[in-house]
Write a protein that holds these residues in place. Sequence first.
Motif, PDB file in Angstrom:
ATOM      1  N   LYS A   1       0.856  -1.179   0.000  1.00 17.28           N
ATOM      2  CA  LYS A   1       0.000   0.000   0.000  1.00 17.28           C
ATOM      3  C   LYS A   1       0.891   1.227   0.000  1.00 17.28           C
ATOM      4  O   LYS A   1       1.862   1.297   0.732  1.00 17.28           O
ATOM      5  CB  LYS A   1      -0.910   0.017   1.222  1.00 17.28           C
TER       6      LYS A   1
ATOM      7  N   LEU B   1       0.788   5.579   0.014  1.00 17.28           N
ATOM      8  CA  LEU B   1      -0.016   6.772   0.253  1.00 17.28           C
ATOM      9  C   LEU B   1       0.266   7.827  -0.810  1.00 17.28           C
ATOM     10  O   LEU B   1       1.392   7.972  -1.268  1.00 17.28           O
ATOM     11  CB  LEU B   1       0.298   7.362   1.629  1.00 17.28           C
TER      12      LEU B   1
ATOM     13  N   GLY C   1      -4.793   5.160   9.426  1.00 15.50           N
ATOM     14  CA  GLY C   1      -4.171   6.441   9.713  1.00 15.50           C
ATOM     15  C   GLY C   1      -4.139   6.808  11.181  1.00 15.50           C
ATOM     16  O   GLY C   1      -3.953   7.968  11.524  1.00 15.50           O
TER      17      GLY C   1
END
Length: 62
Positions: free
Chosen positions: A16, A18, A46
């Motif tokens: 993943k 961001l 988060g």
Amino acid sequence: MKVLYFEPSGFCLWSKRLKRGQFQVRPSASGQQALTWTDLQLILDGIEVEKARRFKRYHHPS
């Protein structure tokens, strides 16, 4: 972030990235860290793991 875990049929790798910001994780000296499933969910959502408040769940005595 890359996540490697094992299940009966073999290893799984998740990745993943961001678009902005960064994951709030303090890696160990080797750069690898073992996490609980709950910690992983908090990080991906988060939430800073060190600042998360956790409460014990009620357990009815038998």
